[in-house]
Design a protein around this motif. Structure first.
Motif, PDB file in Angstrom:
ATOM      1  N   MET A  17       0.819  -1.212   0.000  1.00 59.62           N
ATOM      2  CA  MET A  17       0.000   0.000   0.000  1.00 59.62           C
ATOM      3  C   MET A  17       0.857   1.268   0.000  1.00 59.62           C
ATOM      4  SD  MET A  17      -3.074  -0.941  -0.437  1.00 59.62           S
ATOM      5  CE  MET A  17      -2.325  -2.166  -1.528  1.00 59.62           C
ATOM      6  N   ASN A  62      -2.170  -0.544  -6.707  1.00 65.50           N
ATOM      7  CA  ASN A  62      -3.476   0.099  -6.921  1.00 65.50           C
ATOM      8  C   ASN A  62      -4.572  -0.947  -7.070  1.00 65.50           C
ATOM      9  OD1 ASN A  62      -2.197   2.605  -6.924  1.00 65.50           O
ATOM     10  ND2 ASN A  62      -2.027   2.666  -9.143  1.00 65.50           N
ATOM     11  N   PHE A  65      -5.358  -2.934  -3.815  1.00 64.28           N
ATOM     12  CA  PHE A  65      -6.163  -2.124  -2.900  1.00 64.28           C
ATOM     13  C   PHE A  65      -7.654  -2.422  -3.072  1.00 64.28           C
ATOM     14  CE2 PHE A  65      -8.547   1.845  -2.129  1.00 64.28           C
ATOM     15  CZ  PHE A  65      -8.269   2.017  -0.783  1.00 64.28           C
ATOM     16  N   ARG A  76       1.354   2.481  -3.692  1.00 62.57           N
ATOM     17  CA  ARG A  76       0.218   2.957  -4.499  1.00 62.57           C
ATOM     18  C   ARG A  76       0.491   4.345  -5.071  1.00 62.57           C
ATOM     19  NH1 ARG A  76      -5.002   3.620  -1.836  1.00 62.57           N
ATOM     20  NH2 ARG A  76      -5.760   3.734  -3.966  1.00 62.57           N
TER      21      ARG A  76
END
Length: 73
Positions: free
Chosen positions: A10, A26, A29, A13
Motif C-alpha cells: 500500500m 493500486n 487495494f 500505491r
C-alpha cells in the motif's frame, strides 16, 4: 511487529503512475479478498496465481516482494 506484504504494498500505491508495482498496488487495494495479513511468499504467490487477474505477470510480484524484503532489512 513485522509489516505485512499488503501494508508494504500500500506504500507503493500511486494512481497516476504506470509503474508495474504501483499498478499492482493500486489493483490490490481494490481486491477485497487479498490476504492482508500474509507475510509468506508461497501463500501470497499461490493466491495471486489463482485469483489476481489484474496481475499480468508474476514477475511484478517478484519485484514487489524483493522491495518488501529490502524494506524489512
Amino acid at each position: 511487529m513485522r509489516k505485512t506484504f499488503y501494508q508494504f504494498l500500500m506504500t507503493q500505491r500511486n494512481p497516476e503512475s504506470y509503474d508495474p508495482v504501483a499498478t499492482f498496488a493500486n489493483n490490490a487495494f481494490y481486491d477485497s479478498a487479498f490476504p492482508k495479513q500474509a507475510t509468506d511468499f508461497d501463500a501470497l504467490s499461490k493466491y495471486l496465481e489463482e485469483n489476481a487477474g489484474y496481475l499480468p505477470s508474476m514477475t511484478i510480484f517478484d519485484d514487489a516482494w524483493r522491495l518488501y524484503q529490502d524494506s524489512l532489512a
